[in-house]
Design a protein around this motif. Structure first.
Motif, mmCIF file in Angstrom:
data_model
loop_
_atom_site.group_PDB
_atom_site.id
_atom_site.type_symbol
_atom_site.label_atom_id
_atom_site.label_comp_id
_atom_site.label_asym_id
_atom_site.label_seq_id
_atom_site.Cartn_x
_atom_site.Cartn_y
_atom_site.Cartn_z
ATOM 1 N N ALA A 1 42.199 37.091 34.354
ATOM 2 C CA ALA A 1 43.606 37.356 34.665
ATOM 3 C C ALA A 1 44.004 36.707 35.982
ATOM 4 C CB ALA A 1 43.865 38.864 34.711
ATOM 5 N N LEU A 2 43.106 36.810 36.963
ATOM 6 C CA LEU A 2 43.389 36.194 38.264
ATOM 7 C C LEU A 2 43.547 34.685 38.116
ATOM 8 C CD1 LEU A 2 43.598 36.206 41.370
ATOM 9 C CD2 LEU A 2 41.109 35.956 41.432
ATOM 10 N N ALA A 3 42.635 34.077 37.376
ATOM 11 C CA ALA A 3 42.698 32.624 37.190
ATOM 12 C C ALA A 3 44.019 32.223 36.530
ATOM 13 C CB ALA A 3 41.514 32.148 36.348
ATOM 14 N N LYS A 4 44.443 33.041 35.597
ATOM 15 C CA LYS A 4 45.685 32.755 34.893
ATOM 16 C C LYS A 4 46.887 32.873 35.839
ATOM 17 C CE LYS A 4 47.789 33.910 30.452
ATOM 18 N NZ LYS A 4 47.849 34.890 29.356
ATOM 19 N N THR A 5 46.873 33.942 36.621
ATOM 20 C CA THR A 5 47.940 34.139 37.608
ATOM 21 C C THR A 5 47.995 32.975 38.590
ATOM 22 O OG1 THR A 5 47.693 36.540 37.489
ATOM 23 C CG2 THR A 5 48.771 35.649 39.453
ATOM 24 N N GLN B 1 41.278 44.200 45.902
ATOM 25 C CA GLN B 1 41.599 45.627 45.883
ATOM 26 C C GLN B 1 41.278 46.231 44.524
ATOM 27 O OE1 GLN B 1 42.545 46.224 48.897
ATOM 28 N NE2 GLN B 1 42.484 48.454 48.603
ATOM 29 N N GLU B 2 41.568 45.480 43.494
ATOM 30 C CA GLU B 2 41.341 45.927 42.126
ATOM 31 C C GLU B 2 39.840 45.901 41.778
ATOM 32 O OE1 GLU B 2 43.548 47.041 39.953
ATOM 33 O OE2 GLU B 2 42.131 47.187 38.271
ATOM 34 N N ALA B 3 39.190 44.808 42.149
ATOM 35 C CA ALA B 3 37.770 44.647 41.828
ATOM 36 C C ALA B 3 36.908 45.589 42.669
ATOM 37 C CB ALA B 3 37.348 43.194 42.055
ATOM 38 N N ALA B 4 37.299 45.782 43.920
ATOM 39 C CA ALA B 4 36.601 46.689 44.838
ATOM 40 C C ALA B 4 35.090 46.477 44.866
ATOM 41 C CB ALA B 4 36.942 48.134 44.496
ATOM 42 N N PRO B 5 34.655 45.295 45.272
ATOM 43 C CA PRO B 5 33.215 44.997 45.282
ATOM 44 C C PRO B 5 32.412 45.988 46.136
ATOM 45 C CG PRO B 5 34.472 43.329 46.484
ATOM 46 C CD PRO B 5 35.453 44.144 45.729
ATOM 47 N N TRP B 6 33.045 46.562 47.142
ATOM 48 C CA TRP B 6 32.331 47.554 47.978
ATOM 49 C C TRP B 6 31.933 48.789 47.172
ATOM 50 C CZ3 TRP B 6 37.149 45.493 48.704
ATOM 51 C CH2 TRP B 6 38.245 46.277 48.290
ATOM 52 N N ALA C 1 28.255 40.829 43.146
ATOM 53 C CA ALA C 1 27.919 39.461 43.553
ATOM 54 C C ALA C 1 28.895 38.470 42.927
ATOM 55 C CB ALA C 1 26.489 39.130 43.136
ATOM 56 N N MET C 2 29.184 38.672 41.647
ATOM 57 C CA MET C 2 30.122 37.792 40.958
ATOM 58 C C MET C 2 31.501 37.887 41.606
ATOM 59 S SD MET C 2 32.850 38.115 38.725
ATOM 60 C CE MET C 2 32.636 39.714 37.936
ATOM 61 N N GLN C 3 31.911 39.104 41.932
ATOM 62 C CA GLN C 3 33.236 39.301 42.521
ATOM 63 C C GLN C 3 33.345 38.609 43.885
ATOM 64 O OE1 GLN C 3 33.090 43.596 42.300
ATOM 65 N NE2 GLN C 3 34.331 43.639 40.417
ATOM 66 N N ILE C 4 32.307 38.750 44.655
ATOM 67 C CA ILE C 4 32.382 38.170 45.996
ATOM 68 C C ILE C 4 32.167 36.653 45.949
ATOM 69 C CG2 ILE C 4 30.024 38.194 46.967
ATOM 70 C CD1 ILE C 4 33.208 39.752 48.482
#
Length: 569
Positions: free
Chosen positions: A430-434, A470-475, A486-489
């Motif tokens: 979705a991010l890539a599309k945005t 904020q949505e993914a919240a890797p923390w 790891a993928m998110q960051i």
RNA sequence: GGCGGUGUAGCUCAGUUGGUUAGAGCAGCGGAAUCAUAAUCCGCGUGUCCGGGGUUCAAGUCCCUGCACCGCCA
């Protein structure tokens, strides 16, 4: 490869320009040049100092220097400031160059051959004490209409009546104050612009998509009142391009020079010639349609006060020559930047000047604010409060903090290398599309030179990164699924790289810092966002950069507001 | 005086050729989160679109007029 010639209106030599001057010409021109280069265009970006004319002579006298020396010194000052603001001219020339002298004389000769130059006698005020003729505005005296004692020879600024210098009561030289004046007969060359009116009118009509501001100004001058007036193109001065017909002398014009407004725009061409002489390139392929310039797109940038000269006077010179010179394809003009409720003013030293701006903050702060608020469709207001909140929010909080949170989180959880593991899910798609949609909009606005909209889109691209995090919240993810974190960051780090590329036209220094911290050199403009977000592979080392944008505190803001409120000190 | 521009939310500004409940950012209010430069994200806007006429099925958007501010007048 598409080729684009870009010129910025020439800053006058007599001092340091203020931010209002820069934002209406050099800065947006630089933005466009950087963008097109990034998109793979061959770009020739030209600017120069406009050095001739009476104001330069007076400024030199005030500085106690010969005018040539003064101009050389001021050119260096302006060049250094341009570098300080990262204005990426391919060449920053001088209108006093030998190249411009030759070309100016050449054009005058061609215009004369075409029967477009006429010698006319006129009566002008001569100051014995100053040893020179005085331009109308440099004769002062008492207004015959209202009695105002400091009326100028062209107009009384008290009652606004248009005057002739000989109307003034008790006239004196505005340069020396001397009253030892006399009226002398002198001869000058006039460019018969009136004969070119239909040709210019047709030329203007042929332009598509020019801003209303541009065409309405041109049309007004073409048609209002008596229409386009013939224009004196010579002056009785020492400092300027000597009047000649090409290489040959011009009988009767000995000791005279061309008027500064005649030779200044020719410097666009001459500066390209200067560039070629210095770098061994071919300048004619940018300017002569018979020598390769027919595929060049030429874009000019300037403030609205310069529009008549670029839509009428300069085209009259070029078209009148009968030679195949390149004319402007798109003319981007700007309104004014106001300063805290009034005008920026060079004469009053009001506002922020280029040197002062760089003393208090790095150029990126100014570039971002000025470009994102550039006076495109109406005058714009600069206030320190707005500057502070906008810059803190956009650069420090949205962009700078994004880089900070991503790199620091990664360092503390995975170390200073792009972490491996995990695969994209719906959120990432979705991010890539945005981003792909926003990037397309960004490019569309930049291509159209819609600068404010471009800035807003770029900012939205930055915000999208924060939204994702904020949505993914890797923390949080890290505690239950480290591979996913790891993928998110990893994506976050790739966003930093992507942002560097996209932001470089606006904030080149910050972009360079971001690329350096990602240990990337020469990143290309993205063609596919998803692909670009995988450019940094697992294991690729990076560094946490220093704070990119320190916030402007209330104390510093208040301090600057006070410092720049009154006259330049 | 002539000409041109501007007048839209507290602030800075968008609003293509007239067309559904007028938008963005900032500021403000409420909430979530706590990786980060106390940085982020989400939610919340009934504003005589300067006033007055007019054209139109329909006007912030066109026409006339008044007011205010700004600029230019080579």
């Amino acid at each position: 490869m598409p080729r684009t010639l870009i010129t910025s209106a020439l800053p006058y030599i007599n001092g340091i320009k203020h931010l209002g001057n820069m934002v209406g010409s050099q800065l947006p021109a630089d933005l466009y040049a950087r963008y097109l280069r990034a998109r793979g265009h061959e770009v020739m970006f030209i600017c120069a100092t406009d050095e001739h004319g009476t104001p330069a002579e007076i400024a030199a006298k005030k500085a106690g220097q010969p005018v040539a020396e003064y101009c050389a010194a001021m050119w260096q000052v302006q060049k250094d400031l341009a570098d300080g603001f990262r204005l990426s001219f391919d060449h920053f020339g001088r209108s006093s160059s030998p190249q411009n002298r030759r070309l100016t004389q050449h054009f005058a000769g061609r215009l004369d051959t075409a029967g477009l130059v006429e010698e006319r006698a006129s009566r002008q005020v001569y100051s014995n004490a100053d040893g020179r003729f005085l331009p109308d505005r440099y004769v002062e005296g008492t207004c015959p209409n209202c009695g105002y004692e400091r009326a100028r020879g062209d107009q009384c600024e008290n009652c606004t009546k248009q005057l002739d210098p000989t109307d003034l009561i008790a006239p004196r030289s505005a340069i020396s104050g001397s009253t030892d004046l006399e009226v002398r007969e002198t001869k000058h060359l006039f460019l018969l612009q009136s004969r070119l009116r239909d040709e210019l009118d047709a030329w203007i009509d042929a332009q598509r998509g020019w801003p209303v501001l541009t065409t309405s100004i041109a049309k007004k001058w073409l048609h209002d009142g008596d229409g386009l007036q013939d224009r004196g193109i010579t002056r009785d001065l020492d400092w300027g391009v000597p009047v000649q017909k090409g290489d040959a002398p011009w009988p009767g014009m000995e000791g005279k020079v061309f008027y500064v407004w005649f030779d200044a725009p020719i410097e666009y061409i001459a500066a390209t010639n200067e560039w070629a002489d210095a770098n061994g390139g071919d300048w004619e392929r940018w300017w002569r349609t018979d020598r390769g310039a027919d595929d060049v797109r030429y874009v000019q940038f300037m403030g609205k006060d310069n529009v008549p000269f670029h839509t009428l006077s300069f085209p009259a010179t070029i078209l009148g020559s009968g030679e195949p010179w390149k004319t402007v394809d798109y003319l981007k003009s700007f309104n004014y930047l106001n300063y805290d409720g009034g005008q920026f003013s060079t004469s009053q030293g009001r506002g922020v000047f280029m040197d002062q701006a760089l003393e208090v903050l790095p150029s990126d702060y100014w570039r971002w604010w000025l470009l994102s608020h550039v006076p495109e469709s109406s005058d714009t207001e600069f206030t320190w409060e707005a500057f502070q909140t906008d810059v803190n929010k956009d650069l420090a909080d949205v962009l700078g903090n994004f880089v900070s949170r991503v790199t620091k989180f990664c360092r503390s959880k995975f170390g200073e290398a792009v972490p491996a593991g995990g695969e994209w899910g719906l959120g990432e798609e979705a991010l890539a599309k945005t981003l792909a949609a926003r990037l397309a909009a960004y490019e569309r606005h930049m291509d159209a030179i819609e600068i404010r909209k471009s800035a807003a889109e770029l900012r939205a691209i930055w915000v999208a990164g924060n939204e994702y995090l904020q949505e993914a919240a890797p923390w949080a993810t890290f505690k239950t699924d480290p591979d996913k974190a790891a993928m998110q960051i990893r994506l976050g780090l790739n966003l930093v790289r992507l942002y560097a590329v996209l932001s470089a036209p606006f904030v080149p220094d910050a972009a360079a810092t971001m690329l350096r911290s990602m240990r990337v050199e020469g990143a290309d403009w993205p063609t596919d966002v998803a692909e670009a977000l995988g450019a940094l592979p697992a294991g690729h080392g990076f560094e946490v950069p220093e704070v990119m944008f320190a916030k402007i505190t209330d104390e510093r803001r208040a301090d600057w507001a006070a410092r720049f409120a009154g006259a330049r000190g």
